[in-house]
Design a protein around this motif. Sequence first.
Motif, PDB file in Angstrom:
ATOM      1  N   ASN A 109      39.873  21.153  39.928  1.00  0.00           N
ATOM      2  CA  ASN A 109      39.155  21.809  38.881  1.00  0.00           C
ATOM      3  C   ASN A 109      39.349  22.727  38.136  1.00  0.00           C
ATOM      4  OD1 ASN A 109      36.903  24.056  38.280  1.00  0.00           O
ATOM      5  ND2 ASN A 109      35.632  22.595  38.126  1.00  0.00           N
ATOM      6  N   ASN A 110      39.348  22.847  36.564  1.00  0.00           N
ATOM      7  CA  ASN A 110      40.304  23.416  35.925  1.00  0.00           C
ATOM      8  C   ASN A 110      40.012  25.155  36.521  1.00  0.00           C
ATOM      9  OD1 ASN A 110      40.421  22.256  33.771  1.00  0.00           O
ATOM     10  ND2 ASN A 110      38.108  21.471  33.391  1.00  0.00           N
ATOM     11  N   ALA A 111      39.327  25.356  36.982  1.00  0.00           N
ATOM     12  CA  ALA A 111      38.489  27.440  37.354  1.00  0.00           C
ATOM     13  C   ALA A 111      39.736  27.749  39.209  1.00  0.00           C
ATOM     14  CB  ALA A 111      37.645  27.628  37.873  1.00  0.00           C
ATOM     15  N   LYS A 112      39.891  26.633  39.815  1.00  0.00           N
ATOM     16  CA  LYS A 112      40.368  26.333  40.611  1.00  0.00           C
ATOM     17  C   LYS A 112      41.823  26.941  40.709  1.00  0.00           C
ATOM     18  CE  LYS A 112      37.078  25.181  43.688  1.00  0.00           C
ATOM     19  NZ  LYS A 112      36.442  26.497  44.079  1.00  0.00           N
ATOM     20  N   TYR A 113      42.755  26.396  39.309  1.00  0.00           N
ATOM     21  CA  TYR A 113      44.248  26.420  39.153  1.00  0.00           C
ATOM     22  C   TYR A 113      44.517  28.257  38.931  1.00  0.00           C
ATOM     23  CZ  TYR A 113      45.508  22.050  38.358  1.00  0.00           C
ATOM     24  OH  TYR A 113      45.199  20.385  38.516  1.00  0.00           O
ATOM     25  N   VAL A 114      43.299  28.345  38.856  1.00  0.00           N
ATOM     26  CA  VAL A 114      42.900  30.681  38.458  1.00  0.00           C
ATOM     27  C   VAL A 114      43.500  31.012  39.591  1.00  0.00           C
ATOM     28  CG1 VAL A 114      41.898  32.076  36.811  1.00  0.00           C
ATOM     29  CG2 VAL A 114      42.234  30.506  35.886  1.00  0.00           C
ATOM     30  N   GLU A 115      41.976  30.679  40.262  1.00  0.00           N
ATOM     31  CA  GLU A 115      42.190  30.846  42.015  1.00  0.00           C
ATOM     32  C   GLU A 115      43.186  30.833  42.737  1.00  0.00           C
ATOM     33  OE1 GLU A 115      39.784  29.267  45.049  1.00  0.00           O
ATOM     34  OE2 GLU A 115      38.140  30.113  43.720  1.00  0.00           O
ATOM     35  N   MET A 116      44.023  29.852  42.847  1.00  0.00           N
ATOM     36  CA  MET A 116      44.876  29.855  43.694  1.00  0.00           C
ATOM     37  C   MET A 116      45.755  31.010  42.864  1.00  0.00           C
ATOM     38  SD  MET A 116      45.993  25.279  42.706  1.00  0.00           S
ATOM     39  CE  MET A 116      44.959  24.605  42.825  1.00  0.00           C
ATOM     40  N   ALA A 117      45.960  30.747  41.582  1.00  0.00           N
ATOM     41  CA  ALA A 117      47.803  31.697  40.456  1.00  0.00           C
ATOM     42  C   ALA A 117      46.395  33.422  41.216  1.00  0.00           C
ATOM     43  CB  ALA A 117      47.463  31.491  38.973  1.00  0.00           C
ATOM     44  N   GLU A 118      46.050  33.457  41.432  1.00  0.00           N
ATOM     45  CA  GLU A 118      45.520  34.551  41.392  1.00  0.00           C
ATOM     46  C   GLU A 118      46.665  35.336  43.005  1.00  0.00           C
ATOM     47  OE1 GLU A 118      40.929  36.223  40.431  1.00  0.00           O
ATOM     48  OE2 GLU A 118      41.097  34.766  41.768  1.00  0.00           O
ATOM     49  N   GLU A 119      46.769  34.577  43.215  1.00  0.00           N
ATOM     50  CA  GLU A 119      47.201  35.158  44.799  1.00  0.00           C
ATOM     51  C   GLU A 119      48.645  35.898  44.102  1.00  0.00           C
ATOM     52  OE1 GLU A 119      48.398  35.425  49.008  1.00  0.00           O
ATOM     53  OE2 GLU A 119      46.180  35.120  47.721  1.00  0.00           O
ATOM     54  N   TRP A 120      48.901  35.359  42.948  1.00  0.00           N
ATOM     55  CA  TRP A 120      50.776  35.795  42.222  1.00  0.00           C
ATOM     56  C   TRP A 120      50.490  36.727  41.272  1.00  0.00           C
ATOM     57  CZ3 TRP A 120      49.759  31.174  44.959  1.00  0.00           C
ATOM     58  CH2 TRP A 120      50.661  31.016  46.139  1.00  0.00           C
ATOM     59  N   LEU A 121      48.993  37.335  40.747  1.00  0.00           N
ATOM     60  CA  LEU A 121      49.129  37.997  39.800  1.00  0.00           C
ATOM     61  C   LEU A 121      48.735  39.007  40.174  1.00  0.00           C
ATOM     62  CD1 LEU A 121      46.396  35.885  37.230  1.00  0.00           C
ATOM     63  CD2 LEU A 121      49.046  36.137  36.931  1.00  0.00           C
ATOM     64  N   PRO A 122      48.698  40.216  39.333  1.00  0.00           N
ATOM     65  CA  PRO A 122      48.781  42.336  39.697  1.00  0.00           C
ATOM     66  C   PRO A 122      47.537  42.362  39.821  1.00  0.00           C
ATOM     67  CG  PRO A 122      49.526  41.545  37.396  1.00  0.00           C
ATOM     68  CD  PRO A 122      49.463  39.896  38.274  1.00  0.00           C
ATOM     69  N   GLU A 123      47.220  43.227  40.290  1.00  0.00           N
ATOM     70  CA  GLU A 123      45.446  43.541  40.741  1.00  0.00           C
ATOM     71  C   GLU A 123      44.482  43.121  39.352  1.00  0.00           C
ATOM     72  OE1 GLU A 123      43.700  44.952  43.023  1.00  0.00           O
ATOM     73  OE2 GLU A 123      46.082  44.009  44.355  1.00  0.00           O
ATOM     74  N   PRO A 124      43.515  42.661  39.299  1.00  0.00           N
ATOM     75  CA  PRO A 124      42.667  41.902  37.826  1.00  0.00           C
ATOM     76  C   PRO A 124      42.080  43.575  37.672  1.00  0.00           C
ATOM     77  CG  PRO A 124      41.448  41.875  40.293  1.00  0.00           C
ATOM     78  CD  PRO A 124      43.345  42.522  40.418  1.00  0.00           C
ATOM     79  N   ASN A 125      41.913  44.407  37.740  1.00  0.00           N
ATOM     80  CA  ASN A 125      42.019  45.452  37.115  1.00  0.00           C
ATOM     81  C   ASN A 125      43.264  46.069  35.691  1.00  0.00           C
ATOM     82  OD1 ASN A 125      39.624  46.568  37.850  1.00  0.00           O
ATOM     83  ND2 ASN A 125      40.567  47.559  39.311  1.00  0.00           N
ATOM     84  N   GLY A 126      44.359  45.562  36.219  1.00  0.00           N
ATOM     85  CA  GLY A 126      45.392  45.958  35.208  1.00  0.00           C
ATOM     86  C   GLY A 126      45.267  44.273  34.069  1.00  0.00           C
ATOM     87  N   ILE A 127      44.542  43.778  34.406  1.00  0.00           N
ATOM     88  CA  ILE A 127      44.889  42.233  33.327  1.00  0.00           C
ATOM     89  C   ILE A 127      43.801  42.512  32.828  1.00  0.00           C
ATOM     90  CG2 ILE A 127      44.464  40.270  33.385  1.00  0.00           C
ATOM     91  CD1 ILE A 127      45.196  40.338  35.986  1.00  0.00           C
ATOM     92  N   ARG A 128      43.446  42.315  31.093  1.00  0.00           N
ATOM     93  CA  ARG A 128      42.796  42.359  29.592  1.00  0.00           C
ATOM     94  C   ARG A 128      42.956  41.131  29.114  1.00  0.00           C
ATOM     95  NH1 ARG A 128      41.332  45.281  32.521  1.00  0.00           N
ATOM     96  NH2 ARG A 128      40.171  47.592  32.801  1.00  0.00           N
ATOM     97  N   LYS A 129      44.236  40.692  29.346  1.00  0.00           N
ATOM     98  CA  LYS A 129      44.029  38.925  28.910  1.00  0.00           C
ATOM     99  C   LYS A 129      45.136  37.749  29.779  1.00  0.00           C
ATOM    100  CE  LYS A 129      45.715  41.371  23.676  1.00  0.00           C
ATOM    101  NZ  LYS A 129      46.357  41.068  22.869  1.00  0.00           N
TER     102      LYS A 129
END
Length: 234
Positions: free
Chosen positions: A169-189
């Motif tokens: 599922n498309n959203a699951k790729y984002v869920e996978m990637a969250e493991e290596w992305l910075p804290e979401p409060n710092g993400i605006r785009k």
Amino acid sequence: MYSFKSRVRYSETGEDGILSLSSAVHYMQDCSTFQSEELGVGVEAMKQMGRAWFLSAWQIEIRRRPKLMEEITIGTWASGFKAMYGYRNFVIKDPAGDDLVRAASTWVYMNVETGRPERVTEEVVAVYGKEPPLSMEEVGRKIRIPEGLTEYPAFSVRRSQIDTNGHVNNAKYVEMAEEWLPEPNGIRKLRVAYRHAAKYGDRIVPAAYHGADRHMVVLEGTKGQVYAVVEARP
């Protein structure tokens, strides 16, 4: 615009008690699915026609992530069609009507019997209609992958990540990637480009890049094929 109301659930939040990035994507994806179902061109109807809409890219602007129990309205509309592409906008609003999340997406109209894209007909356009697009930064569908990514251990696609199309599922790729992305409060785009569809049991090799102005997670296969690229910016 098609819309539905909801309330942020505990299962949709991260450790900060605020709607996670992947849950926001799930909400928007669900909204377009709900609209298609109500228009008579939902999952089963499209299967009978041998056609499907495959998501190609997301461009998401995050103004504020709603917190647990907060009431939200999720809306979507078709903003254009060209050749085999369909363009769709999304918004997530608070009770005052202010935009919390805004998004543009690109979809490919596929003939699932031939496995090839197909030109969108006027009949298809007439079903969805067309409204003016959101005013957003022009970024295109493709995301440039930089040099110097750090590779991490591979993992297998789980059955729970597969949707009705038989792939992740498309959203699951984002869920996978969250493991290596910075804290979401710092993400605006947030941008996502989908290249190949991963299936149950496929091995995914994640690689991450962290720069001064952007962070990226590339989800590859064991043969070097890229499944999805997820880019986050402050």
